[in-house]
Design an enzyme around this catalytic site. Structure first.
Site, PDB file in Angstrom:
ATOM      1  N   GLY A   5       1.007  -1.186  -0.081  1.00 62.81           N
ATOM      2  CA  GLY A   5       0.055  -0.188  -0.257  1.00 62.81           C
ATOM      3  C   GLY A   5       0.789   1.263   0.464  1.00 62.81           C
ATOM      4  O   GLY A   5       1.404   1.673   0.876  1.00 62.81           O
ATOM      5  N   MET A   6       0.602   2.201  -0.906  1.00 63.65           N
ATOM      6  CA  MET A   6       1.765   3.748  -1.106  1.00 63.65           C
ATOM      7  C   MET A   6       1.297   4.124  -1.014  1.00 63.65           C
ATOM      8  O   MET A   6      -0.037   4.565  -2.182  1.00 63.65           O
ATOM      9  CB  MET A   6       3.076   2.795  -2.748  1.00 63.65           C
ATOM     10  CG  MET A   6       3.662   1.479  -2.962  1.00 63.65           C
ATOM     11  SD  MET A   6       4.843   1.476  -4.101  1.00 63.65           S
ATOM     12  CE  MET A   6       6.000   2.412  -3.726  1.00 63.65           C
ATOM     13  N   SER A   7       2.457   5.662  -0.365  1.00 60.78           N
ATOM     14  CA  SER A   7       0.641   6.562  -0.037  1.00 60.78           C
ATOM     15  C   SER A   7       1.231   8.030  -0.998  1.00 60.78           C
ATOM     16  O   SER A   7       1.135   8.621  -0.669  1.00 60.78           O
ATOM     17  CB  SER A   7       0.671   7.021   0.945  1.00 60.78           C
ATOM     18  OG  SER A   7       2.281   6.887   1.893  1.00 60.78           O
TER      19      SER A   7
ATOM     20  N   GLY B 186       4.310   8.741   0.563  1.00 60.41           N
ATOM     21  CA  GLY B 186       5.123   9.118   2.284  1.00 60.41           C
ATOM     22  C   GLY B 186       6.914   7.626   1.958  1.00 60.41           C
ATOM     23  O   GLY B 186       7.136   7.247   1.526  1.00 60.41           O
ATOM     24  N   VAL B 187       8.019   8.226   3.116  1.00 56.33           N
ATOM     25  CA  VAL B 187       8.896   7.787   3.421  1.00 56.33           C
ATOM     26  C   VAL B 187       8.470   5.709   3.560  1.00 56.33           C
ATOM     27  O   VAL B 187       9.419   5.386   3.340  1.00 56.33           O
ATOM     28  CB  VAL B 187      10.452   8.224   3.965  1.00 56.33           C
ATOM     29  CG1 VAL B 187       9.222   8.712   5.569  1.00 56.33           C
ATOM     30  CG2 VAL B 187      11.165   7.862   3.994  1.00 56.33           C
ATOM     31  N   ASP B 188       8.108   5.859   4.457  1.00 53.32           N
ATOM     32  CA  ASP B 188       7.698   4.792   5.819  1.00 53.32           C
ATOM     33  C   ASP B 188       7.242   3.508   4.328  1.00 53.32           C
ATOM     34  O   ASP B 188       7.527   2.520   3.768  1.00 53.32           O
ATOM     35  CB  ASP B 188       6.520   4.901   6.598  1.00 53.32           C
ATOM     36  CG  ASP B 188       6.965   5.812   6.891  1.00 53.32           C
ATOM     37  OD1 ASP B 188       8.146   5.442   7.802  1.00 53.32           O
ATOM     38  OD2 ASP B 188       6.169   6.299   8.118  1.00 53.32           O
ATOM     39  N   SER B 189       5.903   3.898   3.038  1.00 47.53           N
ATOM     40  CA  SER B 189       5.643   2.508   2.317  1.00 47.53           C
ATOM     41  C   SER B 189       6.543   2.437   1.387  1.00 47.53           C
ATOM     42  O   SER B 189       6.664   1.286   1.233  1.00 47.53           O
ATOM     43  CB  SER B 189       3.813   3.937   1.719  1.00 47.53           C
ATOM     44  OG  SER B 189       4.085   4.122   1.429  1.00 47.53           O
TER      45      SER B 189
ATOM     46  N   CYS C 290     -10.993   3.276   9.019  1.00 49.46           N
ATOM     47  CA  CYS C 290     -10.127   2.773   7.586  1.00 49.46           C
ATOM     48  C   CYS C 290      -9.272   2.081   7.006  1.00 49.46           C
ATOM     49  O   CYS C 290      -9.534   0.625   6.821  1.00 49.46           O
ATOM     50  CB  CYS C 290      -9.373   4.730   7.273  1.00 49.46           C
ATOM     51  SG  CYS C 290      -9.240   4.588   6.087  1.00 49.46           S
TER      52      CYS C 290
ATOM     53  N   GLY D 107       3.604   0.277   5.649  1.00 53.10           N
ATOM     54  CA  GLY D 107       4.805   1.415   6.198  1.00 53.10           C
ATOM     55  C   GLY D 107       4.103   1.108   7.506  1.00 53.10           C
ATOM     56  O   GLY D 107       4.660   2.487   7.898  1.00 53.10           O
TER      57      GLY D 107
ATOM     58  N   CYS E 137      -6.548  11.887   6.737  1.00 53.99           N
ATOM     59  CA  CYS E 137      -6.892  12.598   5.052  1.00 53.99           C
ATOM     60  C   CYS E 137      -7.392  13.378   4.552  1.00 53.99           C
ATOM     61  O   CYS E 137      -7.331  13.750   3.536  1.00 53.99           O
ATOM     62  CB  CYS E 137      -6.159  10.695   4.483  1.00 53.99           C
ATOM     63  SG  CYS E 137      -7.941  10.277   4.050  1.00 53.99           S
TER      64      CYS E 137
END
Length: 345
Positions: A8-10, A12-15, A89, A113, A187
């Site tokens: 799951g890619m947002s 951001g750095v974490d994902s 969510c 992430g 969000c």
């Protein structure tokens, strides 16, 4: 053949770092980005996927997000609750619909992430959610409503890393989001103005501000502007600070009290979820959180029924708020989560 994992890619750095780590470990990685709200980060997710040379897909979940999460958010305020949309969510959208999409694309797991650890309990034959190595970033609180089936199909590669380690790694491998600022907002509220958002759906009505003994001390423009423990914006002159203790939306009443009256030790919660199953004991010593970013506090948990719990903290806690999520931990593992309700007499 390598195991296929959807991340799951947002944007951001974490994902982004999560996708890199899994690819490095030998998984076949694909990126999934949910289109659910008003975010300019989804383009960053596409760029990262190209940089990592992994397939990338957009998943349009705006309708489902509107019907399930935004409706819950609005209905909560309408009922005098202060909701926690991120928790639901995660269960309904991210680890529900997005996981389903990942499986349709042939992925065996959905990775995110989140800073949390997934641990197998050999004795009980279940997966447990454990607090992250980086306790300041731990996000297990927001995952307390996941089911065992969802946890089984999830991966959390960042659980044993600190945020600083993740940023350093992202910088080393050339991810342009390595120093990207974290989003602290809900969000769909990028400007943090939930009153403005609610005004599109709810009609505010003027009402009374009263003390606990029923004395009128002021008026307000609508109960949706208030939450438990709030002091600012009350516009009452009593010669001392007072705080919101209770909201009665159907009567348009806001009850205020002295600061010490906002502390409480007792919490009642319903719609309880046990990610790894209910314990056999009906009373347990636990540590618990009534909001994110607080240190879990010692408490005694009483399980009243499958969906109801009653908790007594050792020390009084500030502004226990109906609608927020109570999460209980046993030895740093998520035991249960429930929606805080008005205490029943």
């Amino acid at each position: 053949m390598p195991i296929k994992v959807a991340v799951g890619m947002s944007g951001g750095v974490d994902s982004s770092t999560t996708a890199y780590l899994l690819k490095k470990e030998g998984y076949e990685v694909i990126g999934l980005t949910m289109n659910i709200a008003y975010s300019d980060s989804i383009k960053d997710a596409e760029k990262i996927a190209k940089y990592l040379n992994i397939p990338h897909f957009y998943v349009d979940l705006r309708k489902e997000f509107e019907e399930q999460i935004i409706k819950y958010f609005i209905d909560s305020y309408k009922s005098g609750y202060t909701p926690n949309p991120c928790t639901f969510c995660n269960r309904i959208i991210k680890f529900g619909l997005l996981l389903k999409k990942a499986q349709e694309l042939g992925a065996e797991y959905l990775a995110t992430g989140h800073y949390v650890r997934k641990v197998w309990d050999e004795e009980k034959k279940v997966f447990l959610l454990k607090r992250a190595k980086d306790l300041k970033k731990d996000q297990s609180y927001f995952l307390a409503y996941l089911t065992q089936e969802q946890i089984e199909k999830s991966l959390f590669p960042l659980g044993d890393l600190t945020k600083n380690e993740v940023r350093k790694l992202a910088e080393e491998i050339g991810l342009f989001v390595s120093d990207k600022e974290e989003s602290q907002d809900i969000c769909f509220l990028p400007d943090r103005d939930y009153r403005k958002f609610l005004s599109r759906y709810l009609v505010e009505k003027k009402g009374k501000i009263i003390t606990e003994d029923g004395v009128e001390v002021g008026y307000h423009d609508g109960v949706f502007s208030f939450t438990i423990g709030q002091r600012r914006g009350l516009r009452v002159a009593l010669g001392k600070p007072v705080y919101v203790k209770k909201i009665i939306p159907e009567e348009g009443i806001v009850v205020v009290a002295d600061r010490e009256k906002i502390f409480s030790r007792e919490v009642y919660a319903k719609n309880v979820n046990y990610p790894s199953g209910m314990p056999r004991e009906k009373e347990l010593e636990v540590k618990a959180m009534i909001r994110y970013n607080m240190e879990p506090q010692p408490a005694l948990l009483k399980i009243l029924s499958e969906k109801e719990i009653y908790l007594t903290f050792e020390e009084p806690q500030w502004a226990i708020t109906p609608g927020q999520i109570l999460v209980c931990y046993k030895d740093d593992y998520v035991l249960c989560g429930g929606v805080i309700e008005e205490k029943e007499n």
